[in-house]
Write an enzyme that holds these catalytic residues in place. Structure first.
Site, short mmCIF file in Angstrom:
data_model
loop_
_atom_site.label_atom_id
_atom_site.label_comp_id
_atom_site.label_asym_id
_atom_site.label_seq_id
_atom_site.Cartn_x
_atom_site.Cartn_y
_atom_site.Cartn_z
N CYS A 13 0.81 -1.23 0.00
CA CYS A 13 0.00 0.00 0.00
C CYS A 13 0.84 1.27 0.00
CB CYS A 13 -0.90 0.01 1.24
SG CYS A 13 0.05 0.02 2.78
N ASP A 52 2.38 2.54 2.56
CA ASP A 52 2.40 3.20 3.86
C ASP A 52 3.74 3.01 4.56
OD1 ASP A 52 -0.13 4.22 3.62
OD2 ASP A 52 -1.09 2.49 4.54
N CYS A 96 -0.98 -5.09 7.13
CA CYS A 96 -0.79 -3.93 8.00
C CYS A 96 -0.14 -4.34 9.33
CB CYS A 96 -2.13 -3.25 8.27
SG CYS A 96 -3.10 -3.02 6.77
FE1 FES Z 1 -1.28 0.40 4.39
FE2 FES Z 1 -2.78 -0.83 6.20
S1 FES Z 1 -3.33 -0.29 4.17
S2 FES Z 1 -0.73 -0.22 6.38
#
Ligand code: FES
Length: 143
Positions: free
Chosen positions: A44, A46, A122
């Site tokens: 993702c 992140d 995550c």
């Molecule tokens: Fe990126 Fe959960 S969607 S850490």
């Protein structure tokens, strides 16, 4: 525990998302921590930053985790996973590094009462950031 096939979050996930433990929103002060780990989630994009303060136990007992703080540009599941992980490794005076390294993303998900399957990655962010911090601790900067 949820079976992971729906988007329902457990009460534990909600609690840790709305009241995250051990978050550090400011930058750490010089010398405040012994190691830092930064990782990104390929799934993702992140990012998780984690800081660890360690305390030597002496003898062959190794080093325990005195303090663990974190900050993320991540989703609710990443926040809840890292919040509960920070409690798991610091409770009762802190785990040793060896004990903490044995905690798996599956352990984190179990402790949260489950996560939707699509959000499992995550929980890996917390685990990976911790491993990265410990790797950096074992290789201190000598420059
Ligand atoms: Fe990126 Fe959960 S969607 S850490």
């Amino acid at each position: 525990m949820k079976d992971g096939t729906d988007w329902q979050y457990s009460d534990i996930v909600k609690d840790h998302f709305f009241h995250p433990r051990n978050v550090l929103l400011r930058d750490p002060k010089p010398g405040e921590f012994d190691a830092e780990g930064v990782v990104g989630a390929p799934a993702c994009g992140d990012v998780m930053r984690m800081w660890v303060k360690l305390a030597p136990l002496g003898g062959v007992d190794g080093v325990k985790i005195k303090k663990l703080k974190w900050r993320t540009f991540g989703c609710a599941s990443a926040i809840a996973s890292t919040s509960i992980f920070s409690e798991m490794v610091t409770k009762n005076g802190g785990l040793t590094i060896e004990q903490a390294l044995k905690i798996t993303p599956q352990d984190i998900v179990k402790e949260l009462g489950g996560l939707p399957k699509i959000k499992i990655h995550c929980s890996i962010l917390a685990d990976q950031a911790f491993k990265e911090a410990i790797k950096n601790y074992k290789k201190p900067d000598v420059s």
